[in-house]
Design a protein around this motif. Structure first.
Motif, short mmCIF file in Angstrom:
data_model
loop_
_atom_site.label_atom_id
_atom_site.label_comp_id
_atom_site.label_asym_id
_atom_site.label_seq_id
_atom_site.Cartn_x
_atom_site.Cartn_y
_atom_site.Cartn_z
N ILE A 2 0.83 -1.22 0.00
CA ILE A 2 0.00 0.00 0.00
C ILE A 2 0.86 1.27 0.00
O ILE A 2 0.33 2.37 -0.10
CB ILE A 2 -0.96 0.05 1.22
N THR B 59 9.11 -7.35 4.04
CA THR B 59 10.25 -8.19 4.40
C THR B 59 9.82 -9.65 4.31
O THR B 59 8.81 -10.03 4.94
CB THR B 59 10.71 -7.91 5.86
N GLY C 283 -3.98 2.30 10.91
CA GLY C 283 -4.23 3.38 9.94
C GLY C 283 -4.08 4.77 10.51
O GLY C 283 -4.11 5.75 9.77
N SER D 249 3.32 -3.05 4.88
CA SER D 249 2.90 -2.88 3.48
C SER D 249 1.51 -3.46 3.21
O SER D 249 1.02 -3.39 2.08
CB SER D 249 3.93 -3.52 2.56
N ALA D 250 0.86 -4.05 4.23
CA ALA D 250 -0.53 -4.56 4.15
C ALA D 250 -0.83 -5.26 2.83
O ALA D 250 -1.70 -4.83 2.07
CB ALA D 250 -1.51 -3.40 4.39
P1 NAI Z 1 0.76 -4.62 8.33
O1 NAI Z 1 0.91 -3.43 9.22
O2 NAI Z 1 1.19 -4.43 6.93
O3 NAI Z 1 -0.77 -5.10 8.31
C1 NAI Z 1 -1.45 -5.59 9.47
C2 NAI Z 1 -2.97 -5.43 9.25
O4 NAI Z 1 -3.31 -4.04 9.34
C3 NAI Z 1 -3.42 -5.91 7.88
O5 NAI Z 1 -4.68 -6.50 8.00
C4 NAI Z 1 -3.53 -4.63 7.07
O6 NAI Z 1 -4.48 -4.65 6.04
C5 NAI Z 1 -3.92 -3.61 8.13
N1 NAI Z 1 -3.40 -2.27 7.79
C6 NAI Z 1 -2.11 -1.87 7.90
N2 NAI Z 1 -1.98 -0.62 7.48
C7 NAI Z 1 -3.21 -0.21 7.09
C8 NAI Z 1 -3.72 1.00 6.55
N3 NAI Z 1 -2.92 2.07 6.33
N4 NAI Z 1 -5.03 1.07 6.25
C9 NAI Z 1 -5.85 0.02 6.47
N5 NAI Z 1 -5.43 -1.15 6.99
C10 NAI Z 1 -4.11 -1.26 7.29
O7 NAI Z 1 1.56 -5.80 9.03
P2 NAI Z 1 1.95 -7.25 8.49
O8 NAI Z 1 0.82 -7.82 7.68
O9 NAI Z 1 2.42 -7.95 9.68
O10 NAI Z 1 3.22 -7.02 7.54
C11 NAI Z 1 3.15 -6.91 6.12
C12 NAI Z 1 4.53 -6.57 5.60
O11 NAI Z 1 4.93 -5.27 6.01
C13 NAI Z 1 5.63 -7.54 6.07
O12 NAI Z 1 6.46 -7.82 5.00
C14 NAI Z 1 6.36 -6.74 7.14
O13 NAI Z 1 7.68 -7.14 7.29
C15 NAI Z 1 6.24 -5.34 6.58
N6 NAI Z 1 6.35 -4.27 7.58
C16 NAI Z 1 7.03 -3.15 7.21
C17 NAI Z 1 7.12 -2.08 8.06
C18 NAI Z 1 7.85 -0.86 7.60
O14 NAI Z 1 8.20 -0.77 6.42
N7 NAI Z 1 8.14 0.08 8.46
C19 NAI Z 1 6.52 -2.10 9.40
C20 NAI Z 1 5.77 -3.31 9.67
C21 NAI Z 1 5.71 -4.36 8.79
#
Ligand code: NAI
Length: 338
Positions: free
Chosen positions: A13, A72, A242, A262-263
């Motif tokens: 996203i 990641t 969010g 990156s959801a």
């Molecule tokens: P995530 O934070 O991407 O998502 C967790 C949940 O929250 C999902 O259901 C997602 O749809 C929802 N969500 C997150 N942000 C949202 C938004 N802005 N609006 C609506 N819904 C939202 O965590 P997840 O799934 O554990 O990780 C996904 C990827 O992101 C992995 O590869 C992880 O390593 C990476 N990641 C990167 C970060 C960064 O770049 N700083 C921080 C955390 C995770």
């Protein structure tokens, strides 16, 4: 003259939510020249490297960046871009303000706290070894320098913003040496800030107290892993990922990014809430205002904050908050409310 800021759209996203933030910055009159750089999975295609040297060099030169999340891979593959970036630029302090917002109804009220997370060591040092088949060790690193530096940052932050109390979260009953060092350093630093209350809590009990009544907490100070986990826990008090922004601050550079990842489950569907990145943009603009006396940035930050408060109060919400608006519609309403 415009201020150069590196923009990393990131993965999933990331491009959707960062372009919303860029549109807001422009509409609010922030005088920013965005330098687009690659990092994450998308950089593999263009540069064959998840964190190209030129991205790091550009941040070294502009000293400030707005970053989208980077994916990641789990259990193998390349090391986290986020961890690599924080380490290479020594962005040692993660600052995550968590606040109850108007129009977002959760079971908690009056949450107004800041999570300060040590960003460079702990279990994120990436030192893992296969001892023998089926036996792995993962090394937790704690140094006096980093523990003292993050505690000093937290107390300085508290003083500058009129915060009243810092709670260190730890597990020094089990990790007697590493977490023991963390709280010893924090306690020594606390002794020099008698105007700020200081306490320590074992992390498991702290989590229970947090979910019982987060309004009792003001600032929490954590080593790397606890800070990562507690940030998402606290996001749950105010509406979810969010709506929680963040900053990674070093001596020379600062990189602003939301707490969320990156959801991949909603990537590319225009469903993401861009507010966390927009709030991170507001933190970036306030940083420009305080470190470079950038008046245009200060004014734009105030306008954007007023616009999102007004938007939320009026009940215009994205789907993660129970509303109906998609990313583009929500961005348009925000811009209309500037
Ligand atoms: P995530 O934070 O991407 O998502 C967790 C949940 O929250 C999902 O259901 C997602 O749809 C929802 N969500 C997150 N942000 C949202 C938004 N802005 N609006 C609506 N819904 C939202 O965590 P997840 O799934 O554990 O990780 C996904 C990827 O992101 C992995 O590869 C992880 O390593 C990476 N990641 C990167 C970060 C960064 O770049 N700083 C921080 C955390 C995770």
């Amino acid at each position: 003259m415009s201020t150069q800021v590196v923009l990393i759209p990131g993965d999933g996203i990331g491009p959707e939510v960062t372009s919303s933030a860029v549109a807001l910055a422009e509409a609010a009159g922030a005088n920013i020249e965005w330098i687009r750089c690659h990092a994450g999975e998308s950089a593999l295609e263009s540069h064959d490297d998840v964190l190209p040297e030129e991205t790091i060099d550009q941040i070294r030169s502009t000293r400030i960046a707005l970053k989208g999340p980077c994916t990641t891979p789990l259990g193998g593959g390349y090391a986290s871009v986020n961890v690599q970036l924080r380490k290479s630029l020594n962005l040692y302090a993660a600052v995550r303000p968590v606040r109850s917002l108007p129009g977002i109804h959760t079971r908690y009220q009056d949450v107004d706290m800041v999570v300060i997370r040590e960003n460079t060591e702990g279990l994120y040092s990436g030192i893992e070894n296969v001892i023998t088949d089926g036996v792995i060790t993962s090394l937790k690193v704690a140094t006096e320098t980093a523990c003292t530096r993050i505690a000093e940052f937290a107390f300085e932050y508290a003083r500058a913003r009129g915060r009243r109390k810092i709670t260190s979260l730890h597990k020094a009953n089990i990790m007697k040496l590493s977490d023991g060092l963390f709280i010893r350093c924090a306690k020594e630093v606390a002794a020099g800030y008698t105007d700020i209350e200081y306490e320590e809590l074992i992390i498991d009990a702290a989590c229970m107290k947090l979910v019982q009544d987060p309004s009792k907490f003001d600032m929490v100070l954590c080593e790397n892993l606890y800070g990562d986990v507690v940030s998402d826990l606290c996001a749950g008090f105010v509406g979810g990922l969010g709506v929680v922004p963040g900053a990674n601050i070093g001596r020379d550079q600062a990189v602003f990014e939301a707490v969320h990842g990156s959801a991949p489950d909603i990537a590319g569907s225009n469903k993401a809430n861009p507010l966390a990145v927009i709030m991170s943009l507001v933190m970036l603009l306030n940083h420009l205002a305080s470190t470079r006396s950038d008046q245009a940035a200060a004014a734009a930050a105030d306008r954007i904050k007023a616009a999102y408060n007004k938007t939320l109060e009026s009940g215009s919400l994205t789907m993660d908050l129970g509303g109906r608006l998609d990313t583009t519609e929500f961005t348009d309403v925000l811009i209309g409310n500037l």
